[in-house]
Enzyme design. Structure first.
Site, mmCIF file in Angstrom:
data_model
loop_
_atom_site.group_PDB
_atom_site.id
_atom_site.type_symbol
_atom_site.label_atom_id
_atom_site.label_comp_id
_atom_site.label_asym_id
_atom_site.label_seq_id
_atom_site.Cartn_x
_atom_site.Cartn_y
_atom_site.Cartn_z
ATOM 1 N N TYR A 1 0.851 -1.195 0.000
ATOM 2 C CA TYR A 1 0.000 0.000 0.000
ATOM 3 C C TYR A 1 0.892 1.252 0.000
ATOM 4 O O TYR A 1 1.777 1.379 0.831
ATOM 5 C CB TYR A 1 -0.891 -0.020 1.238
ATOM 6 C CG TYR A 1 -2.044 0.964 1.258
ATOM 7 C CD1 TYR A 1 -2.205 1.943 0.297
ATOM 8 C CD2 TYR A 1 -2.991 0.899 2.265
ATOM 9 C CE1 TYR A 1 -3.277 2.822 0.335
ATOM 10 C CE2 TYR A 1 -4.075 1.779 2.311
ATOM 11 C CZ TYR A 1 -4.201 2.742 1.354
ATOM 12 O OH TYR A 1 -5.253 3.623 1.403
ATOM 13 N N CYS A 2 0.646 2.151 -0.959
ATOM 14 C CA CYS A 2 1.350 3.445 -1.037
ATOM 15 C C CYS A 2 2.864 3.201 -1.088
ATOM 16 O O CYS A 2 3.329 2.457 -1.939
ATOM 17 C CB CYS A 2 0.929 4.315 0.146
ATOM 18 S SG CYS A 2 1.514 6.030 0.060
ATOM 19 N N VAL A 3 3.653 3.826 -0.189
ATOM 20 C CA VAL A 3 5.105 3.609 -0.243
ATOM 21 C C VAL A 3 5.464 2.174 0.116
ATOM 22 O O VAL A 3 6.544 1.685 -0.244
ATOM 23 C CB VAL A 3 5.870 4.595 0.667
ATOM 24 C CG1 VAL A 3 5.737 6.006 0.159
ATOM 25 C CG2 VAL A 3 5.426 4.499 2.112
ATOM 26 N N GLY B 1 3.962 -0.185 -1.237
ATOM 27 C CA GLY B 1 3.948 -0.768 -2.575
ATOM 28 C C GLY B 1 5.221 -0.482 -3.333
ATOM 29 O O GLY B 1 5.732 -1.337 -4.077
#
Length: 601
Positions: A337-339, A341
């Site tokens: 998720y987000c960073v 990812g």
């Protein structure tokens, strides 16, 4: 009846001047306390007075914009003339209105702009004039930035961002004497609202050690592990960087392949476990997935040297080792998720280079791997800004979580900053308990080494997309990642713009299922099955531009969660008896959500 209502309204709008005077004195006293809280770090020499880097940068950039216009006096005069004409039209409109006419407004606010919803902004000629004058000036300034010649796009983007901050701050809705609703409220309460507001302002400045931490939610309404982050599970592993949580099954059988969630380290993991109704984690467990989730430590000075490579080895690789020991499974599917990812994609590229096949499919929630179109956050990742951050982090060993929180709030100032300034500090309303905003305020720090690497290699130099990033002496190439990818973008994302995620989808070497969800970075992801609010789009290969893809995509109402689950099951449909945390070789270390999540900045 109408006469009675009018009398009541008149009484409500007539203040008790004696009470108002007392409250004004208390307000001034409170303002002194707020000022003392602001200057205390300077007096204690725990902070040094200096002009913020962003302010210095904004002054320089606006200087370049001004130089561009002044270099062509004729064009500059035309621009000033356009502004003059609009103000002449506004004056003429005001005069017509004074004579009893009803002229069309010269400038209308966007229908979605909530700042001017109060009827008096239109009904009262004075406030209507202030509103239109503000809109004329702010839009003219935007045109000046957009129309400046000889300015590179990066400079123009920065100028647009800084102008949006200034324009939002100077709105007449933000000031007591130019906001009809605030004037009305102050008279109705005889100034008691201002007393409450200035008290909360002083408390919030003190809580931020001299910096304002805007109060967005009532922090007393939530307790982690009690009414937020409550999905049952156990901590089965802990090291310096993370705790690994295994969640308790609720089905008799589960998918053989476990699921590992890699959340962002710039926020707490429980965005995916806010409450039972919204929890993605609880839902995934209920669908027969054995869910493991990393809970990152809230780092301090002792973690200063923890790098991107440490987060890969002591985070994702450590989790894979533990999952294999706990379940006997050598392969997992993973979510980033987000960073988280971005870290997962970096790790997958490293694993591809090393022929490590333990992650057999991957999902990205609003995560970027190509930062060409990374949006307004790039404003904070210029060479000047990064050098300033590196100097600050070198002194402490980490970046304060409040700095990242402020940066995110600045992406949407009219939604995340000024409404709370008005409601809390001017109207004196204590905010309601709201789980999402509670999580938003529960910020985390960033280790110096990791954050500097991330900003330079991703935002500034875009090395991951270019195939130039090196981790652990290995040059990384995203095209070497051949496993199936589920890449989720959200339509109104200000942090990982949909266009950026779409372009990043083209970087991978294997099959990519690109899905676009409605809403933004959080609400587009946390869109539960029980109460779905938005829609999602699917369809076809990732080719061309995002707009073309959307035009040919299939829109489906509701949440994308079941669609993702069917994709997961297609990768590895085999089922096995449910696994209890601690049922394998590893003893449990405590109940979920663990101890690291409780560490506050």
């Amino acid at each position: 009846m109408s006469t009675m209502l009018e009398n009541e309204k008149a009484q409500a709008s007539t203040p008790d001047f004696e009470e108002l005077s007392r409250n004004m004195a208390r307000f001034i006293e409170g303002a002194g306390k707020a000022a003392a809280a602001y200057f205390k770090p300077l007096e204690d020499q725990t902070a040094k007075p200096r002009l913020p880097t962003e302010t210095e940068e904004a002054i320089k950039i606006f200087g370049h914009i001004a130089e561009s216009w002044m270099s062509d006096p004729h064009k500059s005069m035309e621009a000033q003339g356009r502004l003059g004409v609009q103000f002449f039209e506004l004056w003429a409109s005001a005069l017509k209105r004074a004579q009893g006419e009803s002229p069309e407004p010269v400038a209308k606010p966007d229908p979605r702009d909530n700042r001017f919803q109060d009827p008096e902004w239109s009904a009262n000629p004075i406030f209507d004039f202030l509103k239109q004058a503000y809109l004329i000036i702010s839009r003219w300034a935007e045109e000046m930035v957009d129309g400046a010649e000889g300015i590179d796009e990066q400079t123009r983007h920065r100028a647009q961002f800084y102008l949006r901050q200034i324009s939002s701050a100077l709105s007449p809705s933000n000031f007591l004497l130019t906001n009809p609703e605030l004037i009305r409220e102050t008279f109705r309460q005889n100034g008691a609202n201002l007393v409450r507001g200035i008290t909360m302002l002083a408390e919030d400045i003190e809580a931020g050690a001299g910096e304002l931490r805007i109060r967005q939610s009532d922090p007393t309404g939530f307790k982690i592990g009690v009414n937020i982050a409550t999905t049952p599970g156990k901590v089965i592993f802990r090291n310096e960087l993370m705790e690994l949580i295994q969640y308790s099954p609720t089905t008799d059988e589960v998918l053989k392949r476990p699921l590992l969630i890699v959340p962002p380290w710039i926020n707490k993991f429980y965005i995916l476990d806010l409450n039972p109704e919204k929890s993605f984690i609880r839902w995934a467990v209920s669908q027969g997935l054995t869910v493991f989730c990393i809970s990152w430590v809230n780092p301090d000075a002792q973690h200063a040297d923890k790098s991107f490579e440490h987060y890969m080895h002591e985070g994702i690789f450590a989790a894979l080792d533990v999952i294999q020991e706990a379940t006997g499974e050598k392969k997992v599917t993973a979510i980033g998720y987000c960073v988280g990812g971005t870290l997962l994609a970096t790790t997958l590229a490293y694993m591809a280079a090393k022929r490590d096949k333990r992650i057999d499919s991957a999902t990205f929630f609003t995560a970027q791997v190509d930062f060409t179109f990374a949006g307004d956050l790039k404003v904070f990742a210029g060479e000047t800004q990064i050098k300033s951050l590196e100097a600050s982090m070198k002194m402490r060993g980490y970046l304060e979580g409040s700095q990242m929180a402020n940066a995110f709030n600045m992406l949407r100032p009219n939604d995340l900053i000024w409404p709370y300034v008005i409601n809390v500090y001017m109207k004196g309303h204590a905010p309601f308990p709201f789980d999402l905003l509670y999580w938003n305020s529960d910020s985390t720090r960033m280790p110096a080494a990791n954050h500097a690497f991330y900003l330079r290699n991703c935002y500034l130099e875009n090395k991951l997309a270019k195939g130039e990033m090196e981790v652990g002496g290995v040059k990384l190439g995203l095209k070497k990642i051949k496993i199936p990818i589920f890449n989720l973008a959200t339509k109104e994302d200000h942090i990982a713009p949909a266009r950026s995620v779409f372009v990043g989808s083209k970087m991978f070497g294997g099959p990519v299922e690109f899905v676009l969800a409605g809403s933004g970075h959080i609400a587009g992801v946390v869109n539960p099955v029980s109460k779905p609010k938005y829609q999602f789009w699917t369809g076809g290969p990732v080719e061309g531009e995002l707009a073309d893809w959307v035009q040919n995509a299939t829109e489906t109402p509701g949440t994308w969660w079941p669609y993702w689950l069917s994709w997961i099951k297609a990768q590895a449909p085999k089922m096995v008896p449910a696994r209890e945390p601690g049922g394998g070789k590893l003893p449990t270390l405590g109940n979920a959500p663990g101890t690291y999540v409780l560490m506050r900045s």
